[in-house]
Design a protein around this motif. Structure first.
Motif, short mmCIF file in Angstrom:
data_model
loop_
_atom_site.label_atom_id
_atom_site.label_comp_id
_atom_site.label_asym_id
_atom_site.label_seq_id
_atom_site.Cartn_x
_atom_site.Cartn_y
_atom_site.Cartn_z
N HIS A 4 66.24 7.27 -3.86
CA HIS A 4 67.55 7.12 -4.49
C HIS A 4 67.35 6.21 -5.69
O HIS A 4 66.77 5.13 -5.57
N CYS A 5 67.78 6.67 -6.85
CA CYS A 5 67.62 5.93 -8.10
C CYS A 5 68.97 5.50 -8.63
O CYS A 5 69.93 6.26 -8.60
N VAL A 6 69.02 4.27 -9.12
CA VAL A 6 70.23 3.72 -9.74
C VAL A 6 69.82 3.01 -11.01
O VAL A 6 68.79 2.35 -11.06
N ALA A 7 70.64 3.13 -12.06
CA ALA A 7 70.41 2.41 -13.30
C ALA A 7 71.73 1.87 -13.82
O ALA A 7 72.77 2.52 -13.70
N ILE A 8 71.68 0.64 -14.36
CA ILE A 8 72.87 0.02 -14.95
C ILE A 8 72.52 -0.52 -16.33
O ILE A 8 71.36 -0.80 -16.63
N ASP A 9 73.56 -0.67 -17.16
CA ASP A 9 73.34 -1.27 -18.47
C ASP A 9 73.69 -2.76 -18.41
O ASP A 9 74.03 -3.29 -17.35
N GLU A 10 73.61 -3.43 -19.56
CA GLU A 10 73.81 -4.88 -19.58
C GLU A 10 75.22 -5.32 -19.22
O GLU A 10 75.44 -6.47 -18.84
N SER A 11 76.19 -4.42 -19.27
CA SER A 11 77.55 -4.77 -18.87
C SER A 11 77.81 -4.46 -17.39
O SER A 11 78.89 -4.71 -16.88
N GLY A 12 76.80 -3.90 -16.70
CA GLY A 12 76.94 -3.55 -15.29
C GLY A 12 77.45 -2.14 -15.07
O GLY A 12 77.67 -1.72 -13.94
N ARG A 13 77.63 -1.38 -16.14
CA ARG A 13 78.10 0.00 -16.02
C ARG A 13 76.98 0.87 -15.45
O ARG A 13 75.83 0.82 -15.90
N GLN A 14 77.31 1.65 -14.44
CA GLN A 14 76.33 2.53 -13.79
C GLN A 14 76.03 3.72 -14.67
O GLN A 14 76.93 4.46 -15.07
N LEU A 15 74.76 3.91 -14.98
CA LEU A 15 74.32 5.02 -15.83
C LEU A 15 73.77 6.18 -15.02
O LEU A 15 73.78 7.32 -15.47
N LEU A 16 73.27 5.87 -13.83
CA LEU A 16 72.60 6.87 -13.01
C LEU A 16 72.68 6.43 -11.56
O LEU A 16 72.52 5.26 -11.26
N SER A 17 72.97 7.35 -10.68
CA SER A 17 72.91 7.11 -9.24
C SER A 17 72.75 8.46 -8.57
O SER A 17 73.70 9.23 -8.47
N ARG A 18 71.52 8.74 -8.14
CA ARG A 18 71.27 10.04 -7.52
C ARG A 18 69.99 10.04 -6.71
O ARG A 18 69.12 9.20 -6.90
N ARG A 19 69.90 11.02 -5.83
CA ARG A 19 68.65 11.27 -5.10
C ARG A 19 67.72 12.04 -6.01
O ARG A 19 68.15 12.93 -6.75
N VAL A 20 66.45 11.69 -5.95
CA VAL A 20 65.44 12.44 -6.71
C VAL A 20 64.29 12.76 -5.77
O VAL A 20 64.05 12.07 -4.78
#
Length: 66
Positions: free
Chosen positions: A16-32
């Motif tokens: 499971h991958c998650v990515a956030i930007d500097e403001s905490g906004r979620q850019l990615l959240s998914r199974r890979v």
């Protein structure tokens, strides 16, 4: 360029991958899939400068040591 942080919760089959930007906004959240193309497709799309980490329990499944 905005800072991006990404993480992988490593599993034996999917991750499971998650990515956030500097403001905490979620850019990615998914199974890979647990393979190089699956991981690269998702992380390379985020940009050139991504700080990332891996969450595992115990030792790495590829380390060969208990």
């Amino acid at each position: 360029m905005a800072a991006i942080w990404a993480g992988i919760d490593a599993g034996k089959t999917p991750h499971h991958c998650v990515a956030i930007d500097e403001s905490g906004r979620q850019l990615l959240s998914r199974r890979v899939t647990n393979d190089e193309p699956g991981l690269l497709t998702n992380f390379l799309a985020l940009g050139d400068e991504v700080v990332w980490g891996i969450n595992t329990r115990g030792t790495s499944s590829n380390s060969g040591t208990p």
